[in-house]
Design an enzyme around this catalytic site. Sequence first.
Site, mmCIF file in Angstrom:
data_model
loop_
_atom_site.group_PDB
_atom_site.id
_atom_site.type_symbol
_atom_site.label_atom_id
_atom_site.label_comp_id
_atom_site.label_asym_id
_atom_site.label_seq_id
_atom_site.Cartn_x
_atom_site.Cartn_y
_atom_site.Cartn_z
ATOM 1 N N HIS A 1 0.846 -1.204 0.000
ATOM 2 C CA HIS A 1 0.000 0.000 0.000
ATOM 3 C C HIS A 1 0.874 1.245 0.000
ATOM 4 C CE1 HIS A 1 -3.971 -1.780 1.783
ATOM 5 N NE2 HIS A 1 -3.526 -2.440 0.731
ATOM 6 N N TYR B 1 -8.963 4.868 8.184
ATOM 7 C CA TYR B 1 -9.093 5.220 9.598
ATOM 8 C C TYR B 1 -10.207 6.262 9.672
ATOM 9 C CZ TYR B 1 -4.675 2.893 10.707
ATOM 10 O OH TYR B 1 -3.686 1.958 10.885
ATOM 11 N N PRO C 1 -3.482 -0.358 19.197
ATOM 12 C CA PRO C 1 -3.218 -0.769 17.809
ATOM 13 C C PRO C 1 -3.457 0.306 16.746
ATOM 14 C CG PRO C 1 -5.227 -1.791 18.638
ATOM 15 C CD PRO C 1 -4.629 -1.066 19.789
ATOM 16 N N LYS D 1 1.574 -0.696 15.164
ATOM 17 C CA LYS D 1 3.003 -0.701 15.493
ATOM 18 C C LYS D 1 3.514 -1.888 16.297
ATOM 19 C CE LYS D 1 4.263 2.891 13.446
ATOM 20 N NZ LYS D 1 4.516 2.336 12.137
ATOM 21 N N TYR E 1 4.266 6.203 10.252
ATOM 22 C CA TYR E 1 3.438 5.061 9.855
ATOM 23 C C TYR E 1 4.239 4.029 9.062
ATOM 24 C CZ TYR E 1 -0.848 2.554 8.989
ATOM 25 O OH TYR E 1 -1.814 1.568 8.978
HETATM 26 P P1 FAD Z 1 3.233 -12.316 21.019
HETATM 27 O O1 FAD Z 1 2.776 -12.273 19.606
HETATM 28 O O2 FAD Z 1 2.218 -12.158 22.099
HETATM 29 O O3 FAD Z 1 4.007 -13.689 21.191
HETATM 30 C C1 FAD Z 1 4.374 -14.167 22.456
HETATM 31 C C2 FAD Z 1 4.418 -15.683 22.432
HETATM 32 O O4 FAD Z 1 4.834 -16.139 23.707
HETATM 33 C C3 FAD Z 1 3.049 -16.283 22.171
HETATM 34 O O5 FAD Z 1 3.131 -17.241 21.143
HETATM 35 C C4 FAD Z 1 2.665 -16.905 23.505
HETATM 36 O O6 FAD Z 1 1.850 -18.074 23.354
HETATM 37 C C5 FAD Z 1 4.023 -17.224 24.082
HETATM 38 N N1 FAD Z 1 4.015 -17.351 25.550
HETATM 39 C C6 FAD Z 1 3.249 -16.689 26.452
HETATM 40 N N2 FAD Z 1 3.524 -17.113 27.703
HETATM 41 C C7 FAD Z 1 4.497 -18.051 27.587
HETATM 42 C C8 FAD Z 1 5.175 -18.858 28.522
HETATM 43 N N3 FAD Z 1 4.896 -18.797 29.840
HETATM 44 N N4 FAD Z 1 6.107 -19.705 28.074
HETATM 45 C C9 FAD Z 1 6.393 -19.810 26.740
HETATM 46 N N5 FAD Z 1 5.749 -19.071 25.810
HETATM 47 C C10 FAD Z 1 4.817 -18.206 26.226
HETATM 48 N N6 FAD Z 1 0.900 -4.794 15.421
HETATM 49 C C11 FAD Z 1 1.335 -4.257 14.257
HETATM 50 O O7 FAD Z 1 2.545 -4.026 14.128
HETATM 51 N N7 FAD Z 1 0.502 -3.991 13.216
HETATM 52 C C12 FAD Z 1 -0.834 -4.225 13.305
HETATM 53 O O8 FAD Z 1 -1.548 -4.033 12.333
HETATM 54 C C13 FAD Z 1 -1.351 -4.733 14.547
HETATM 55 N N8 FAD Z 1 -2.660 -4.989 14.718
HETATM 56 C C14 FAD Z 1 -3.081 -5.591 15.857
HETATM 57 C C15 FAD Z 1 -4.431 -5.870 16.006
HETATM 58 C C16 FAD Z 1 -4.891 -6.477 17.168
HETATM 59 C C17 FAD Z 1 -6.367 -6.765 17.307
HETATM 60 C C18 FAD Z 1 -3.994 -6.858 18.195
HETATM 61 C C19 FAD Z 1 -4.470 -7.562 19.441
HETATM 62 C C20 FAD Z 1 -2.642 -6.586 18.063
HETATM 63 C C21 FAD Z 1 -2.187 -5.947 16.908
HETATM 64 N N9 FAD Z 1 -0.850 -5.654 16.741
HETATM 65 C C22 FAD Z 1 -0.411 -5.047 15.595
HETATM 66 C C23 FAD Z 1 0.105 -5.989 17.800
HETATM 67 C C24 FAD Z 1 0.881 -7.294 17.532
HETATM 68 O O9 FAD Z 1 -0.008 -8.352 17.260
HETATM 69 C C25 FAD Z 1 1.766 -7.606 18.745
HETATM 70 O O10 FAD Z 1 2.457 -6.460 19.124
HETATM 71 C C26 FAD Z 1 2.755 -8.748 18.436
HETATM 72 O O11 FAD Z 1 2.073 -9.987 18.437
HETATM 73 C C27 FAD Z 1 3.901 -8.795 19.454
HETATM 74 O O12 FAD Z 1 4.720 -9.902 19.194
HETATM 75 P P2 FAD Z 1 5.498 -10.634 20.373
HETATM 76 O O13 FAD Z 1 6.258 -11.731 19.714
HETATM 77 O O14 FAD Z 1 6.188 -9.641 21.209
HETATM 78 O O15 FAD Z 1 4.353 -11.221 21.301
HETATM 79 C C1 PHB Z 2 -5.122 -4.848 10.988
HETATM 80 O O1 PHB Z 2 -5.175 -5.043 9.755
HETATM 81 O O2 PHB Z 2 -5.369 -5.743 11.797
HETATM 82 C C2 PHB Z 2 -4.785 -3.501 11.499
HETATM 83 C C3 PHB Z 2 -4.465 -2.497 10.594
HETATM 84 C C4 PHB Z 2 -4.140 -1.239 11.074
HETATM 85 C C5 PHB Z 2 -4.141 -1.003 12.432
HETATM 86 C C6 PHB Z 2 -4.429 -2.018 13.328
HETATM 87 C C7 PHB Z 2 -4.757 -3.281 12.857
HETATM 88 O O3 PHB Z 2 -3.848 0.229 12.893
#
Ligand code: FAD
Ligand code: PHB
Length: 391
Positions: free
Chosen positions: A72, A201, A293, A297, A385
């Site tokens: 995009h 948005y 979200p 980021k 962004y």
């Molecule tokens: P996580 O993805 O939470 O991974 C952590 C892992 O650790 C998991 O697999 C979990 O099962 C595991 N774990 C937990 N406890 C334990 C334990 N005790 N022992 C071993 N393993 C364990 N971010 C963006 O950049 N762009 C977006 O568009 C965006 N949209 C989002 C939309 C929504 C609805 C949500 C909820 C989040 C969004 N995010 C977005 C945020 C993004 O999904 C998270 O920031 C990202 O998943 C962080 O990655 P991580 O690896 O730090 O943590």
């Molecule tokens: C998504 O596609 O899940 C999404 C996109 C933009 C955002 C948050 C989530 O700011």
Amino acid sequence: MRTQVGIVGAGPAGMMLAHLLHRAGIDSVVVELRSRHYVQERVRAGVLEQGTRDLMVETGVGARLQRDGITHHGLELRFGGQVHRIDLSDLTGGKSITIYPQGELVKDLTDARIATGAPIYFAAEDVGTHELDSDAPTIRFLVDGQEHQVRCDFIAGCDGFHGITRSSIPASALTIFERTYPFAWLGILAETPPSSEELIYCHHERGFALHSMRTPKLTRLYLQCDPDDDIGNWPDDRIWSELNSRFATDDGWKLNCGPIVQKGITPMRSFVAEPMRFERLLLAGDCAHIVPPTGAKGLNLAIADVRLMASALAEFYKSGSHDLLDLYSQTSLRRVWKVQRFSWWMTSMLHRFPHENSFDQRRQIAELDYVTSSRAAAQSLAENYVGLPFD
Ligand code: FAD
Ligand code: PHB
């Protein structure tokens, strides 16, 4: 078992770290609480910054992303029934974002890991970190009832907000900065082609709404709701009716509707734990910080953390120097706070707040008007962004 880096969590942070360490010739063991299927099927992020995409491609795990990711060059801000496009590429010297589901990114990294034959344990129970202040911090866990112990040089906490690594640090060694918001997002995945080629948005007096997508046939939509709301209160008809009201434009724009295949409510929070290191435990991603979200980021910040962490560990193993490791928390936190600021700003500009008055509403509209009419203001949004440059 003995390894150089023990990684707790196989989400984006943990799997990218394992991949970067492998490329640097550093051994690791990954321990994940959930099944492989669960981690890959969880509906989470969808927007990759330019730098996240580049890292996947440059390190040899970007083939599917290049094939299936949707590039995009802009996004839309919609308010007062009018549409306004922010030309991200024009404002950032050609940078863009890529729509690619988080589960697919994790799958690419997990496939790469499994191809190396290096250890990765899914469905681990009772995961605990021990002897953090010794030279050999240890991860203990059970798989199929069998006890495992991994002695490490370092442990990387990549286990998300509800993981165990951050809470294994003595409370007196951490400072927590936190803000909760008086609203949540109701998110749905619908089997219908996106109604627009770009993200929308939308600011509306009934609350914020976001149009996003996963594939040319799958639309992702969000709407602001009460943080205590129950998904049971939201039958499909109510969701579509609310989305239609919020996205309505003066020229009769139409939202494509279709079967809803997933729905859920996500609370909104800003959170930072400082520092991101305790002795030989280094934290990355959501276990150290959460952003609302609205700026897309969280995943990108998790990837930026482990990129730094991998370079610091690579320098340590190459030259024995602790310099980058000692700077890891400080350097990461500079980016973390800029991303916190941006995510807070997008959130504040676009949502309805329960106690706002007519002054606040006029100020919000003036801010949106400014961002969509001043090149300088639009450029500030765009450079954040698509992703700030790395230090
Ligand atoms: P996580 O993805 O939470 O991974 C952590 C892992 O650790 C998991 O697999 C979990 O099962 C595991 N774990 C937990 N406890 C334990 C334990 N005790 N022992 C071993 N393993 C364990 N971010 C963006 O950049 N762009 C977006 O568009 C965006 N949209 C989002 C939309 C929504 C609805 C949500 C909820 C989040 C969004 N995010 C977005 C945020 C993004 O999904 C998270 O920031 C990202 O998943 C962080 O990655 P991580 O690896 O730090 O943590
Ligand atoms: C998504 O596609 O899940 C999404 C996109 C933009 C955002 C948050 C989530 O700011």
